[in-house]
Design a protein around this motif. Structure first.
Motif, short mmCIF file in Angstrom:
data_model
loop_
_atom_site.label_atom_id
_atom_site.label_comp_id
_atom_site.label_asym_id
_atom_site.label_seq_id
_atom_site.Cartn_x
_atom_site.Cartn_y
_atom_site.Cartn_z
N CYS A 152 0.26 1.59 -3.50
CA CYS A 152 1.45 1.24 -4.71
C CYS A 152 1.06 -0.33 -4.83
O CYS A 152 0.86 -0.57 -5.85
CB CYS A 152 2.84 1.60 -4.51
SG CYS A 152 3.38 0.91 -2.89
N THR A 153 1.06 -1.16 -3.70
CA THR A 153 0.99 -2.45 -4.08
C THR A 153 -0.45 -2.79 -4.36
O THR A 153 -0.46 -3.85 -5.18
CB THR A 153 1.46 -3.43 -2.67
OG1 THR A 153 2.44 -2.74 -2.05
CG2 THR A 153 1.38 -4.76 -2.96
N THR A 158 -0.40 -2.96 -8.12
CA THR A 158 0.65 -3.90 -8.80
C THR A 158 0.21 -5.44 -8.53
O THR A 158 -0.57 -6.03 -8.76
CB THR A 158 2.15 -3.45 -8.66
OG1 THR A 158 2.17 -3.19 -7.03
CG2 THR A 158 2.52 -2.16 -9.24
N LYS A 159 1.06 -5.63 -7.35
CA LYS A 159 0.75 -7.30 -6.99
C LYS A 159 -0.55 -7.52 -6.32
O LYS A 159 -1.14 -8.77 -6.36
CB LYS A 159 1.89 -7.59 -6.10
CG LYS A 159 3.48 -7.46 -6.54
CD LYS A 159 3.64 -8.71 -7.72
CE LYS A 159 5.15 -8.44 -8.11
NZ LYS A 159 5.33 -9.16 -9.44
N CYS A 200 2.85 7.15 -2.75
CA CYS A 200 3.15 6.08 -1.88
C CYS A 200 3.44 6.45 -0.50
O CYS A 200 4.04 7.43 -0.10
CB CYS A 200 4.35 5.17 -2.14
SG CYS A 200 4.72 3.73 -1.26
N CYS A 201 2.81 5.74 0.67
CA CYS A 201 2.89 6.21 1.89
C CYS A 201 4.27 6.18 2.53
O CYS A 201 4.55 6.23 3.82
CB CYS A 201 1.84 5.77 2.73
SG CYS A 201 1.79 3.99 2.97
N GLY A 202 4.90 4.83 1.83
CA GLY A 202 6.18 4.53 2.54
C GLY A 202 6.22 3.15 3.22
O GLY A 202 7.29 2.65 3.64
N GLY A 203 4.98 2.71 3.39
CA GLY A 203 4.83 1.47 3.95
C GLY A 203 4.82 0.95 5.36
O GLY A 203 4.43 0.34 6.15
N VAL A 204 5.77 2.10 6.07
CA VAL A 204 5.85 2.10 7.51
C VAL A 204 6.00 3.33 8.08
O VAL A 204 6.62 4.12 7.55
CB VAL A 204 6.85 1.00 8.01
CG1 VAL A 204 6.89 -0.27 7.88
CG2 VAL A 204 8.11 1.50 7.21
N CYS A 245 -5.24 -1.62 2.44
CA CYS A 245 -3.94 -2.19 2.72
C CYS A 245 -3.82 -1.64 4.06
O CYS A 245 -3.92 -0.63 4.47
CB CYS A 245 -2.96 -1.45 1.81
SG CYS A 245 -1.27 -1.81 2.35
N ALA A 274 -1.14 -1.69 5.80
CA ALA A 274 -0.16 -0.88 6.12
C ALA A 274 -0.34 0.58 5.66
O ALA A 274 0.07 1.70 6.37
CB ALA A 274 1.14 -1.42 5.35
N ASN A 329 -2.35 2.17 8.37
CA ASN A 329 -1.74 2.40 9.60
C ASN A 329 -0.63 3.74 9.45
O ASN A 329 -0.58 4.63 10.31
CB ASN A 329 -0.67 1.35 9.97
CG ASN A 329 0.07 1.18 11.51
OD1 ASN A 329 0.99 2.14 11.47
ND2 ASN A 329 -0.35 0.65 12.22
N CYS A 371 -3.75 -7.45 4.23
CA CYS A 371 -2.44 -7.02 3.74
C CYS A 371 -1.57 -7.70 2.73
O CYS A 371 -1.51 -8.94 2.99
CB CYS A 371 -1.76 -6.68 5.03
SG CYS A 371 0.22 -6.19 4.90
N PRO A 372 -1.15 -6.88 1.71
CA PRO A 372 -0.41 -8.06 0.63
C PRO A 372 0.85 -8.44 1.20
O PRO A 372 1.33 -9.51 0.92
CB PRO A 372 0.09 -6.50 -0.34
CG PRO A 372 -1.08 -5.71 -0.14
CD PRO A 372 -1.38 -5.68 1.31
N LEU A 373 1.48 -7.83 2.08
CA LEU A 373 2.95 -8.30 2.80
C LEU A 373 2.31 -9.40 3.75
O LEU A 373 3.21 -10.55 3.67
CB LEU A 373 3.52 -7.24 3.59
CG LEU A 373 4.92 -7.62 3.97
CD1 LEU A 373 5.85 -8.17 2.83
CD2 LEU A 373 5.85 -6.57 4.50
#
Ligand code: SF4
Ligand code: SF4
Ligand code: SF4
Ligand code: SF4
Lengths: 129, 258
Positions: B9-10, B13-14, B41-45, B77, B79, B82, B227-229
């Protein structure tokens, strides 16, 4: 307390962690990037689940400070995987009705124009059910 | 060569440049990233609790989609990679989890057959850094670049199996292949704070500054990440060192950066 025992059993079941493997070397806490902000540190999570001293953990902010960096998983010499316990304890709390730690209404205030969606998605996954 | 691609998802967008240059650079190298249909979306974590089923189904569907096409599943990404890889590992190694997931997705079936690789592994293992080197038209001419792995590319090492978890070289070798000079510094695989930026700004700042200050101290001109974060944290919560995506550097070296 009977309830503490049930909660501990559930934590062990869903995390698949065996706290009795821990040799209390403290390496997990030594490597933990959230150490300074945790009231209870990863090795204490392990010990407290082992001994059934679970209430203080359920009430502690420490469960929201873990960064899920998996450093304690890779660096524990005994393969205990403390992060999985921290996660299971947090789930015991946020799975209860009304216990979400992050609310959608909180989000607008936390936003800035560069914040990646990933941050919000991840925080919701960690802090809510 | 064609591979299945999960952008996340990221990257829509960003972090659009991370996605755009990943595709373009792959094309330069003769690889097409085929975005899978209807990914979610994978949920991020990755939630490590083994009774978390529904939160992992979007990853399972993506994995299965790649398997149906007989392709490896690539993401950029850190994340996303992972979450996908840890979910796949759970499908392979946790019988109870596998059984319950398969009840959800029936009549489909999936048992963790898909090869899950990060974009860096696509470059290193499927294409080869020699070939990457051949396509360089704009050598980075000794630019001092600090590779930042963070947490999710490498850990848990047993599952991610990308590189030596405490002494990785996959990013350093790529930097060398495109003419840059990798900077060695202490915190390349220590956490930037991640999502904690929403919970405790101070903690995120402390963690990010520790990383970027140390990179700077060791002579870095720029930090590179996938990684965007991580990028957000190091830029917003760290010191003033610029942070770029791995695919931006590659595009620069290939002469296709706009
Ligand atoms: S996973 Fe959590 S508890 Fe473990 S080292 Fe990282 S921040 Fe600390
Ligand atoms: S590193 Fe492992 S063995 Fe050492 S205290 Fe932590 S959990 Fe126990
Ligand atoms: S990791 Fe992120 S960017 Fe990737 S899909 Fe999941 S939440 Fe979105
Ligand atoms: S915190 Fe940074 S380094 Fe750690 S997992 Fe995340 S985004 Fe990555």
């Amino acid at each position: 307390m009977e309830n503490s025992k049930n909660v501990c059993d559930e934590i062990v079941r869903i995390s698949k962690v065996n706290p009795r493997k821990c040799m209390k070397c403290g390496k997990c806490s030594g490597t933990c990037p959230a150490y300074d902000e945790m009231e209870y540190h990863p090795h204490q999570f392990v010990y407290m689940v082992e001994t059934g001293d679970i209430e203080p953990l359920l009430k502690s902010k420490s469960i929201y400070r873990c960064l899920s960096c998996f450093a304690c998983i890779d660096r524990c010499p005994r393969g205990v995987e403390p992060a999985k316990l921290v996660e299971a304890v947090r789930l015991m709390v946020v799975r209860q009705q009304g216990n979400n730690h992050l609310k959608p209404d909180d989000i607008p205030e936390l936003l800035d124009e560069d914040l990646p969606q990933q941050a919000i998605v991840s925080a919701f996954r960690k802090y809510t059910k | 060569m064609k591979v299945s691609y999960f952008p996340g998802c990221t990257l829509k967008t960003k972090a659009k440049v991370l996605d755009e240059y990943a595709r373009k650079c792959a094309e330069v190298l003769g690889v097409t990233l085929e975005e899978i249909d209807n990914w979610q979306c994978c949920g991020g974590v990755f939630t490590t609790a083994n009774d978390e089923i529904a939160t992992k189904l979007s990853s399972v569907r993506a994995l299965k989609h790649a398997n149906d096409k007989g392709q490896p599943l690539v993401s950029v990404c850190s994340a996303c990679h992972n979450v996908l890889k840890q979910t796949n590992n759970a499908m392979q190694t946790d019988d109870g989890f596998n059984f319950r997931v398969n009840q959800y997705i029936a009549p489909d079936k999936y048992n963790g057959e898909t090869e899950v690789i990060h974009y860096l592994e696509l470059l290193r293992d499927k294409i080869g850094y020699e070939k990457v080197k051949e396509k360089v038209v704009n050598s980075l001419a000794g630019k001092k670049i600090a590779p930042y792995y963070g947490c999710l590319l490498l850990r848990p090492g047993k599952v991610m199996a990308m590189d030596d978890v405490e002494n990785p070289t996959i990013m350093e070798d790529l930097i060398r292949a495109i003419g840059g000079e990798p900077v060695s510094y202490a915190f390349r695989n220590e956490c930037c704070g991640g999502y904690i930026t929403l919970e405790s700004k101070e903690l995120a700042k402390a963690k990010s500054k520790r990383v970027s200050d140390n990179a700077k101290l060791n002579g870095a001109e720029v930090i590179v990440t996938a990684c965007p974060l991580c990028k957000y944290n190091l830029e917003k919560n760290g010191s003033d060192l610029p942070v770029v995506y791995i695919t931006e550097l590659l595009a620069e070296a290939f002469g296709i950066k706009e």
